[in-house]
Design a protein around this motif. Structure first.
Motif, PDB file in Angstrom:
ATOM      1  N   THR A  26       0.700  -1.136   0.059  1.00 16.19           N
ATOM      2  CA  THR A  26      -0.050  -0.028   0.011  1.00 16.19           C
ATOM      3  C   THR A  26       0.932   1.139  -0.052  1.00 16.19           C
ATOM      4  O   THR A  26       0.279   2.495  -0.170  1.00 16.19           O
ATOM      5  CB  THR A  26      -0.853   0.103   1.314  1.00 16.19           C
ATOM      6  OG1 THR A  26      -0.119  -0.105   2.421  1.00 16.19           O
ATOM      7  CG2 THR A  26      -1.935  -1.041   1.001  1.00 16.19           C
ATOM      8  N   ALA A  29       0.622   3.683  -3.048  1.00 15.15           N
ATOM      9  CA  ALA A  29      -0.830   4.301  -3.112  1.00 15.15           C
ATOM     10  C   ALA A  29      -0.764   5.454  -2.099  1.00 15.15           C
ATOM     11  O   ALA A  29      -1.470   6.355  -2.258  1.00 15.15           O
ATOM     12  CB  ALA A  29      -1.735   3.142  -2.596  1.00 15.15           C
ATOM     13  N   ASP A 121      -2.548   2.633 -12.801  1.00 22.61           N
ATOM     14  CA  ASP A 121      -2.765   1.810 -11.732  1.00 22.61           C
ATOM     15  C   ASP A 121      -1.816   0.621 -11.691  1.00 22.61           C
ATOM     16  O   ASP A 121      -1.707   0.208 -12.777  1.00 22.61           O
ATOM     17  CB  ASP A 121      -4.284   1.317 -11.883  1.00 22.61           C
ATOM     18  CG  ASP A 121      -5.329   2.479 -11.493  1.00 22.61           C
ATOM     19  OD1 ASP A 121      -5.034   3.404 -11.313  1.00 22.61           O
ATOM     20  OD2 ASP A 121      -6.329   2.168 -12.087  1.00 22.61           O
ATOM     21  N   GLY A 125      -2.088  -0.468  -6.116  1.00 21.30           N
ATOM     22  CA  GLY A 125      -3.323   0.288  -6.237  1.00 21.30           C
ATOM     23  C   GLY A 125      -3.341   1.311  -7.252  1.00 21.30           C
ATOM     24  O   GLY A 125      -2.769   1.177  -7.950  1.00 21.30           O
TER      25      GLY A 125
END
Length: 147
Positions: A26, A29, A121, A125
Protein backbone atom coordinates in the motif's frame (compact mmCIF):
# COMPACT_ATOMS: atom_id res chain seq x y z
CA UNK A 1 18.30 -27.14 31.05
CA UNK A 2 15.08 -25.34 30.31
CA UNK A 3 13.56 -25.91 26.91
CA UNK A 4 12.64 -22.73 25.01
CA UNK A 5 9.39 -22.99 23.15
CA UNK A 6 9.87 -21.65 19.59
CA UNK A 7 6.16 -21.51 18.69
CA UNK A 8 5.59 -17.93 19.98
CA UNK A 9 8.73 -16.75 18.19
CA UNK A 10 7.67 -18.36 14.92
CA UNK A 11 4.21 -16.84 15.22
CA UNK A 12 5.68 -13.41 15.91
CA UNK A 13 8.06 -13.71 12.93
CA UNK A 14 5.18 -14.75 10.67
CA UNK A 15 3.07 -11.85 11.89
CA UNK A 16 5.92 -9.41 11.18
CA UNK A 17 6.33 -10.76 7.64
CA UNK A 18 2.62 -10.32 6.89
CA UNK A 19 2.64 -6.82 8.38
CA UNK A 20 5.62 -5.76 6.28
CA UNK A 21 4.09 -7.29 3.16
CA UNK A 22 0.87 -5.33 3.72
CA UNK A 23 2.84 -2.10 4.13
CA UNK A 24 4.87 -2.73 1.00
CA UNK A 25 1.71 -3.22 -1.04
CA UNK A 26 0.00 0.00 0.00
CA UNK A 27 2.94 2.36 0.42
CA UNK A 28 2.99 3.77 -3.17
CA UNK A 29 -0.78 4.30 -3.03
CA UNK A 30 -0.42 6.19 0.24
CA UNK A 31 2.32 8.39 -1.24
CA UNK A 32 0.36 9.43 -4.32
CA UNK A 33 -2.73 10.13 -2.23
CA UNK A 34 -0.91 12.12 0.44
CA UNK A 35 0.90 14.17 -2.22
CA UNK A 36 -2.46 15.66 -3.20
CA UNK A 37 -2.61 17.44 0.15
CA UNK A 38 0.96 17.60 1.47
CA UNK A 39 2.36 19.37 -1.60
CA UNK A 40 -0.28 22.10 -1.70
CA UNK A 41 1.25 25.53 -1.19
CA UNK A 42 4.59 24.74 -2.82
CA UNK A 43 5.82 27.42 -5.20
CA UNK A 44 6.81 26.82 -8.80
CA UNK A 45 10.45 27.12 -7.75
CA UNK A 46 9.92 24.44 -5.08
CA UNK A 47 8.38 22.04 -7.62
CA UNK A 48 11.20 22.64 -10.09
CA UNK A 49 13.65 21.81 -7.30
CA UNK A 50 11.95 18.57 -6.27
CA UNK A 51 10.47 17.26 -9.55
CA UNK A 52 12.64 18.89 -12.19
CA UNK A 53 11.43 20.73 -15.25
CA UNK A 54 7.99 19.73 -16.56
CA UNK A 55 7.53 17.76 -19.75
CA UNK A 56 4.92 20.29 -20.92
CA UNK A 57 3.29 23.35 -19.48
CA UNK A 58 0.29 25.56 -20.22
CA UNK A 59 0.15 29.19 -19.13
CA UNK A 60 -2.96 31.34 -18.80
CA UNK A 61 -1.33 34.58 -17.72
CA UNK A 62 -4.60 36.54 -17.59
CA UNK A 63 -6.05 34.13 -15.01
CA UNK A 64 -2.70 33.62 -13.27
CA UNK A 65 -2.93 29.86 -13.82
CA UNK A 66 -0.14 27.53 -14.92
CA UNK A 67 -0.49 23.79 -15.44
CA UNK A 68 2.67 21.71 -15.51
CA UNK A 69 2.60 18.18 -16.83
CA UNK A 70 5.12 15.51 -15.81
CA UNK A 71 5.15 12.20 -17.69
CA UNK A 72 6.53 8.84 -16.68
CA UNK A 73 6.45 5.75 -18.85
CA UNK A 74 6.98 2.38 -17.21
CA UNK A 75 8.26 -0.04 -19.81
CA UNK A 76 8.28 -3.09 -17.54
CA UNK A 77 7.84 -6.35 -19.39
CA UNK A 78 4.56 -8.17 -19.41
CA UNK A 79 3.46 -11.70 -20.11
CA UNK A 80 2.44 -13.00 -23.49
CA UNK A 81 1.17 -16.57 -23.68
CA UNK A 82 0.22 -18.34 -26.86
CA UNK A 83 -1.16 -21.87 -27.10
CA UNK A 84 -2.49 -23.65 -30.17
CA UNK A 85 -5.87 -25.26 -29.65
CA UNK A 86 -7.70 -27.68 -31.91
CA UNK A 87 -9.87 -24.99 -33.46
CA UNK A 88 -7.82 -21.79 -33.17
CA UNK A 89 -4.72 -20.23 -31.67
CA UNK A 90 -5.19 -18.64 -28.28
CA UNK A 91 -3.23 -15.59 -27.13
CA UNK A 92 -3.16 -13.96 -23.69
CA UNK A 93 -1.27 -10.72 -23.17
CA UNK A 94 -0.85 -9.00 -19.82
CA UNK A 95 0.95 -5.69 -20.04
CA UNK A 96 3.44 -4.89 -17.31
CA UNK A 97 3.92 -1.32 -18.42
CA UNK A 98 1.92 1.81 -18.05
CA UNK A 99 2.24 5.55 -17.94
CA UNK A 100 1.48 8.39 -15.62
CA UNK A 101 0.81 12.02 -16.29
CA UNK A 102 0.83 14.20 -13.22
CA UNK A 103 -0.67 17.66 -13.63
CA UNK A 104 0.39 20.34 -11.17
CA UNK A 105 -1.87 23.43 -11.25
CA UNK A 106 -0.50 26.68 -9.93
CA UNK A 107 -2.53 29.80 -9.19
CA UNK A 108 -0.37 32.90 -8.91
CA UNK A 109 2.73 30.69 -8.65
CA UNK A 110 1.45 28.50 -5.79
CA UNK A 111 0.42 24.85 -6.19
CA UNK A 112 -3.30 24.44 -5.56
CA UNK A 113 -4.13 21.12 -7.25
CA UNK A 114 -2.46 17.86 -8.24
CA UNK A 115 -4.16 15.30 -10.48
CA UNK A 116 -3.06 12.05 -12.14
CA UNK A 117 -4.01 10.61 -15.52
CA UNK A 118 -3.00 7.73 -17.74
CA UNK A 119 -2.69 3.97 -17.46
CA UNK A 120 -1.22 4.43 -14.00
CA UNK A 121 -2.79 1.80 -11.76
CA UNK A 122 -0.36 -0.84 -10.55
CA UNK A 123 -0.43 -3.90 -8.32
CA UNK A 124 -0.13 -1.60 -5.28
CA UNK A 125 -3.32 0.30 -6.09
CA UNK A 126 -4.74 3.28 -7.92
CA UNK A 127 -2.27 5.78 -9.44
CA UNK A 128 0.75 3.92 -8.01
CA UNK A 129 2.82 4.31 -11.18
CA UNK A 130 2.83 8.05 -10.39
CA UNK A 131 4.72 7.59 -7.12
CA UNK A 132 8.18 8.24 -8.63
CA UNK A 133 7.01 11.64 -9.89
CA UNK A 134 5.93 12.87 -6.45
CA UNK A 135 8.47 11.05 -4.26
CA UNK A 136 11.11 13.74 -4.62
CA UNK A 137 8.64 16.47 -3.67
CA UNK A 138 7.37 14.56 -0.64
CA UNK A 139 10.98 14.22 0.58
CA UNK A 140 11.60 17.88 -0.20
CA UNK A 141 8.64 18.97 1.92
CA UNK A 142 9.87 16.87 4.85
CA UNK A 143 13.42 18.22 4.56
CA UNK A 144 12.43 21.86 4.07
CA UNK A 145 9.47 22.19 6.40
CA UNK A 146 9.52 19.17 8.68
CA UNK A 147 5.85 18.35 7.78
Amino acid sequence: MARIDNAPRALLALLMVFTLAACAGTYPAQRVNSAKTVLMGLTQEDVRMCAGFPTRQHEDSEAGVSIWNYELRNQAGGVNLSAPLWVANTNLSISGGGSCQAQFRFVDGVLDRLAYAGDNDGPGGRDTLCAPIVDGCLSYVVEETGR
